[in-house]
Design a protein around this motif. Structure first.
Motif, PDB file in Angstrom:
ATOM      1  N   VAL A 243      24.025  -1.131  22.354  1.00 51.56           N
ATOM      2  CA  VAL A 243      23.725   0.047  23.175  1.00 51.56           C
ATOM      3  C   VAL A 243      23.141   1.176  22.334  1.00 51.56           C
ATOM      4  N   GLY A 244      23.617   1.334  21.091  1.00 47.48           N
ATOM      5  CA  GLY A 244      23.044   2.354  20.214  1.00 47.48           C
ATOM      6  C   GLY A 244      21.566   2.123  19.976  1.00 47.48           C
ATOM      7  N   ALA A 245      21.169   0.849  19.756  1.00 44.69           N
ATOM      8  CA  ALA A 245      19.755   0.512  19.570  1.00 44.69           C
ATOM      9  C   ALA A 245      18.967   0.738  20.853  1.00 44.69           C
ATOM     10  N   MET A 246      19.563   0.439  21.992  1.00 40.52           N
ATOM     11  CA  MET A 246      18.898   0.675  23.279  1.00 40.52           C
ATOM     12  C   MET A 246      18.602   2.160  23.482  1.00 40.52           C
ATOM     13  N   LEU A 247      19.576   3.001  23.198  1.00 45.61           N
ATOM     14  CA  LEU A 247      19.383   4.441  23.387  1.00 45.61           C
ATOM     15  C   LEU A 247      18.306   4.987  22.453  1.00 45.61           C
ATOM     16  N   SER A 248      18.290   4.498  21.205  1.00 48.75           N
ATOM     17  CA  SER A 248      17.267   4.950  20.270  1.00 48.75           C
ATOM     18  C   SER A 248      15.882   4.489  20.709  1.00 48.75           C
ATOM     19  N   THR A 249      15.792   3.269  21.244  1.00 52.87           N
ATOM     20  CA  THR A 249      14.518   2.768  21.765  1.00 52.87           C
ATOM     21  C   THR A 249      14.045   3.618  22.938  1.00 52.87           C
ATOM     22  N   ALA A 250      14.961   3.932  23.848  1.00 56.28           N
ATOM     23  CA  ALA A 250      14.612   4.730  25.020  1.00 56.28           C
ATOM     24  C   ALA A 250      14.133   6.124  24.618  1.00 56.28           C
ATOM     25  N   VAL A 251      14.772   6.713  23.619  1.00 56.83           N
ATOM     26  CA  VAL A 251      14.342   8.031  23.139  1.00 56.83           C
ATOM     27  C   VAL A 251      12.946   7.941  22.527  1.00 56.83           C
ATOM     28  N   ARG A 289      29.833   1.982  31.405  1.00 55.70           N
ATOM     29  CA  ARG A 289      30.120   3.359  31.831  1.00 55.70           C
ATOM     30  C   ARG A 289      29.675   4.356  30.743  1.00 55.70           C
ATOM     31  N   ALA A 290      29.894   3.982  29.474  1.00 52.78           N
ATOM     32  CA  ALA A 290      29.488   4.849  28.366  1.00 52.78           C
ATOM     33  C   ALA A 290      27.969   4.964  28.283  1.00 52.78           C
ATOM     34  N   LEU A 291      27.267   3.837  28.465  1.00 53.24           N
ATOM     35  CA  LEU A 291      25.800   3.851  28.432  1.00 53.24           C
ATOM     36  C   LEU A 291      25.246   4.776  29.517  1.00 53.24           C
ATOM     37  N   ARG A 292      25.779   4.656  30.711  1.00 53.42           N
ATOM     38  CA  ARG A 292      25.302   5.483  31.821  1.00 53.42           C
ATOM     39  C   ARG A 292      25.515   6.970  31.527  1.00 53.42           C
ATOM     40  N   GLU A 293      26.667   7.299  30.961  1.00 54.89           N
ATOM     41  CA  GLU A 293      27.010   8.688  30.663  1.00 54.89           C
ATOM     42  C   GLU A 293      26.160   9.237  29.515  1.00 54.89           C
ATOM     43  N   LEU A 294      26.029   8.474  28.445  1.00 59.98           N
ATOM     44  CA  LEU A 294      25.284   8.945  27.279  1.00 59.98           C
ATOM     45  C   LEU A 294      23.804   9.125  27.593  1.00 59.98           C
ATOM     46  N   TRP A 295      23.235   8.197  28.377  1.00 58.45           N
ATOM     47  CA  TRP A 295      21.824   8.329  28.717  1.00 58.45           C
ATOM     48  C   TRP A 295      21.586   9.592  29.548  1.00 58.45           C
ATOM     49  N   GLU A 401      36.251   5.995  23.713  1.00 60.73           N
ATOM     50  CA  GLU A 401      36.084   5.442  22.367  1.00 60.73           C
ATOM     51  C   GLU A 401      34.738   4.739  22.240  1.00 60.73           C
ATOM     52  N   ALA A 402      34.334   4.022  23.293  1.00 56.57           N
ATOM     53  CA  ALA A 402      33.031   3.365  23.280  1.00 56.57           C
ATOM     54  C   ALA A 402      31.912   4.395  23.143  1.00 56.57           C
ATOM     55  N   SER A 403      32.019   5.499  23.854  1.00 60.27           N
ATOM     56  CA  SER A 403      31.002   6.558  23.779  1.00 60.27           C
ATOM     57  C   SER A 403      30.875   7.098  22.368  1.00 60.27           C
ATOM     58  N   ARG A 404      32.014   7.332  21.725  1.00 64.20           N
ATOM     59  CA  ARG A 404      31.967   7.861  20.355  1.00 64.20           C
ATOM     60  C   ARG A 404      31.333   6.869  19.392  1.00 64.20           C
ATOM     61  N   LYS A 405      31.706   5.597  19.508  1.00 61.22           N
ATOM     62  CA  LYS A 405      31.167   4.583  18.600  1.00 61.22           C
ATOM     63  C   LYS A 405      29.670   4.363  18.830  1.00 61.22           C
ATOM     64  N   ILE A 406      29.261   4.319  20.094  1.00 63.34           N
ATOM     65  CA  ILE A 406      27.839   4.155  20.409  1.00 63.34           C
ATOM     66  C   ILE A 406      27.043   5.336  19.890  1.00 63.34           C
ATOM     67  N   ASP A 408      27.725   7.213  17.382  1.00 63.10           N
ATOM     68  CA  ASP A 408      27.620   7.106  15.923  1.00 63.10           C
ATOM     69  C   ASP A 408      26.476   6.168  15.533  1.00 63.10           C
ATOM     70  N   VAL A 409      26.375   5.029  16.227  1.00 59.02           N
ATOM     71  CA  VAL A 409      25.285   4.089  15.946  1.00 59.02           C
ATOM     72  C   VAL A 409      23.939   4.735  16.249  1.00 59.02           C
ATOM     73  N   PHE A 410      23.847   5.378  17.386  1.00 65.38           N
ATOM     74  CA  PHE A 410      22.610   6.044  17.800  1.00 65.38           C
ATOM     75  C   PHE A 410      22.202   7.114  16.784  1.00 65.38           C
ATOM     76  N   GLN A 411      23.135   7.946  16.370  1.00 66.31           N
ATOM     77  CA  GLN A 411      22.817   9.000  15.400  1.00 66.31           C
ATOM     78  C   GLN A 411      22.392   8.415  14.060  1.00 66.31           C
ATOM     79  N   GLY A 412      23.029   7.306  13.667  1.00 63.09           N
ATOM     80  CA  GLY A 412      22.648   6.668  12.406  1.00 63.09           C
ATOM     81  C   GLY A 412      21.206   6.184  12.429  1.00 63.09           C
ATOM     82  N   ILE A 413      20.778   5.610  13.560  1.00 64.62           N
ATOM     83  CA  ILE A 413      19.394   5.158  13.689  1.00 64.62           C
ATOM     84  C   ILE A 413      18.438   6.341  13.698  1.00 64.62           C
ATOM     85  N   GLU A 414      18.800   7.394  14.423  1.00 67.85           N
ATOM     86  CA  GLU A 414      17.939   8.571  14.500  1.00 67.85           C
ATOM     87  C   GLU A 414      17.798   9.257  13.143  1.00 67.85           C
ATOM     88  N   LYS A 415      18.840   9.239  12.335  1.00 68.78           N
ATOM     89  CA  LYS A 415      18.772   9.844  11.003  1.00 68.78           C
ATOM     90  C   LYS A 415      17.777   9.118  10.100  1.00 68.78           C
TER      91      LYS A 415
END
Length: 482
Positions: A243-251, A289-295, A401-406, A408-415
């Motif tokens: 999901v972290g990679a998906m969010l970074s791709t979408a951005v 649920r976390a993906l929907r909220e974070l997006w 917890e899923a939201s926080r972990k996702i 973190d992955v998303f921010q790591g890719i964006e950095k």
């Protein structure tokens, strides 16, 4: 209690049952374990890097969650859930020729299929290279009534043009067009190991922009941008890495479309996500649920509206968890994964047939797979309850917890500069490979049970028959039993 001709249930007073504390629950559990270590026996560590607790109660309360239909949409993008818009049964059709695809599609549309799902350029799948192929594949289909979702290859614009030609030739109004040509060049590059065509990612973004501008002007309900987590999940990624990679791709797609004159609202409205549903039932619900909220939060922070922040989400049961050994157990896996997807509130679903890792699925296996979500929705009445997971101390905390972990992955890719730079540097691949290796290690050591594969192996098992020319195994490296 009798009142006239009506019988009413007696009132129940729960005052005699005092609320149990965590200490009391723990004490009862320790007694039941008869000397076994409580922490080692009942706390479950996942490859995702989180630990599941044995007990959740009201002391685990979380921040208030907005009702379904309200931003940031953890509980769903519609106030009435599936009662407002049913979940689409969008099972992909395994076929090798346009004629084969058309015959199977028309057959399945009469037996529960509610959306057309065209998967192109698969290793052993459908190839529609010319206009006549499209006309044949979709002949007799009510394209103005059904959503048509197309996963193209490297040339999204060519696929888009030929599908539109077929649609218009049938006499349909483009304003009624539903579904989408889900062009995902980053996802395709991850699957193939490089961008196709040799023209670079900017040329792909140009294609995406042309398609999206047309849809904005002519077909508001048609999506032109796809964001798929399948390439990561099918390689063994954790739910959070996927999901972290998906969010970074979408951005990355939002930024690319803005550079080409398409607003955040327009780009987000024409985007559809495809998420893989794995074996951990509750974790997959929380992931959705976390993906929907974070997006929703990301779109709003990028300047988009709350309406544009409503995700369009397709679920695809996991190829990684399919087994070639004891394939009948895949029926149970698919059912559980469909349950996770529907409990999470996805908009459409594709359940893989139990024999998809062994051969080209036949009519029987397609029907059984299709019936899984149909039974869950129509007979188990999951389409009558809005967010049945909502309010559970366990699931709400797991979603947090899923939201926080996702994130973190998303921010790591964006950095690292975004999804393209992270992929070029190889950091995502290294993390996914490490997670996949850990999954194999746990299975080999029997610390992770895969029933029928590494726990209760039937040495006398009779393998499924594979008719000549009907083989369609999982891609190399995919599936829990290669």
């Amino acid at each position: 209690m009798q009142q006239g001709n009506k019988t009413t249930a007696p009132e129940v007073d729960f005052g005699e049952f005092a609320p149990a504390t965590y200490a009391e629950w723990r004490e009862a559990a320790v007694a039941a374990l008869k000397g076994a270590d409580f922490d080692k026996k009942l706390f479950t560590k996942l490859v995702e890097g989180i630990t599941l607790h044995p007990i959740y109660n009201k002391w685990d309360e979380h921040a208030p969650v907005a009702p379904a239909g309200q931003f940031p949409y953890r509980r769903g993008t519609r106030a009435l859930g599936y009662m407002e818009k049913p979940c689409e049964i969008a099972q992909s059709i395994p076929a090798s020729t346009p004629e084969d695809f058309n015959g199977k599609l028309l057959h399945d549309l009469d037996r529960g299929l509610t959306a057309v799902n065209v998967q192109l350029n698969c290793k052993c799948g459908l190839k529609l290279r010319k206009q006549a192929d499209w006309d044949t594949a979709l002949k007799g289909v009510q394209l103005d009534k059904l959503p048509v979702y197309i996963t193209p290859g490297s040339c999204g614009l060519g696929t888009f043009s030929m599908f539109l030609n077929t649609y218009k030739a049938a006499g349909f109004n483009t304003a009624d067009l539903k579904g989408g040509v889900l062009y995902d060049p980053v996802g395709k590059a991850v699957m193939k190991g490089s961008l196709c065509g040799g023209k670079g990612i900017c040329a792909c973004y140009d294609q995406m922009a042309v398609m999206t501008k047309w849809a904005v002007a002519n077909a508001p309900a048609f999506q032109t941008i796809g964001v798929s987590g399948l390439p990561y999940a099918d390689s063994g990624a954790s739910s959070f890495e996927e999901v972290g990679a998906m969010l970074s791709t979408a951005v990355a797609y939002l930024r690319a479309m803005e550079e080409r004159g398409i607003s955040v609202n327009e780009a987000a409205a024409h985007m559809r996500f495809t998420v893989s549903i794995g074996a951990n039932l509750f974790l997959e619900i929380a992931k959705i649920r976390a993906l929907r909220e974070l997006w929703a939060i990301i779109v709003k922070e990028c300047g988009g509206s709350e309406e544009a922040a409503k995700i369009k989400l397709h679920a695809h049961t996991s190829f990684w968890t399919l087994s070639k050994v004891d394939p009948w157990v895949n029926l149970l896996r698919g059912s559980a994964q469909a349950f996770s997807a529907i409990m999470g509130g996805v908009d459409s679903i594709d359940v893989l047939p139990f024999d998809a890792a062994v051969r080209m699925p036949d009519e029987f296996s397609r029907r059984i797979a299709r019936n899984c979500p149909l039974i869950l929705l129509g007979e188990c009445n999951l389409d009558k309850v809005v967010d049945p997971a909502g309010g559970s101390w366990y699931l709400e905390n797991l979603t947090d917890e899923a939201s926080r972990k996702i994130w973190d992955v998303f921010q790591g890719i964006e950095k690292e500069g975004g999804i393209i730079k992270a992929l070029k540097a190889g950091t995502i691949q290294k993390k996914v490979n490490a997670t996949a290796a850990k999954r194999y290690e746990l299975a080999d050591q029997r610390r992770q049970s895969i029933v029928g594969v590494n726990q209760y192996v039937n040495l006398a098992e009779k393998k499924l028959e594979t008719p000549e020319g009907a083989a369609c195994a999982a891609p190399k490296g995919h599936g829990c039993c290669k």
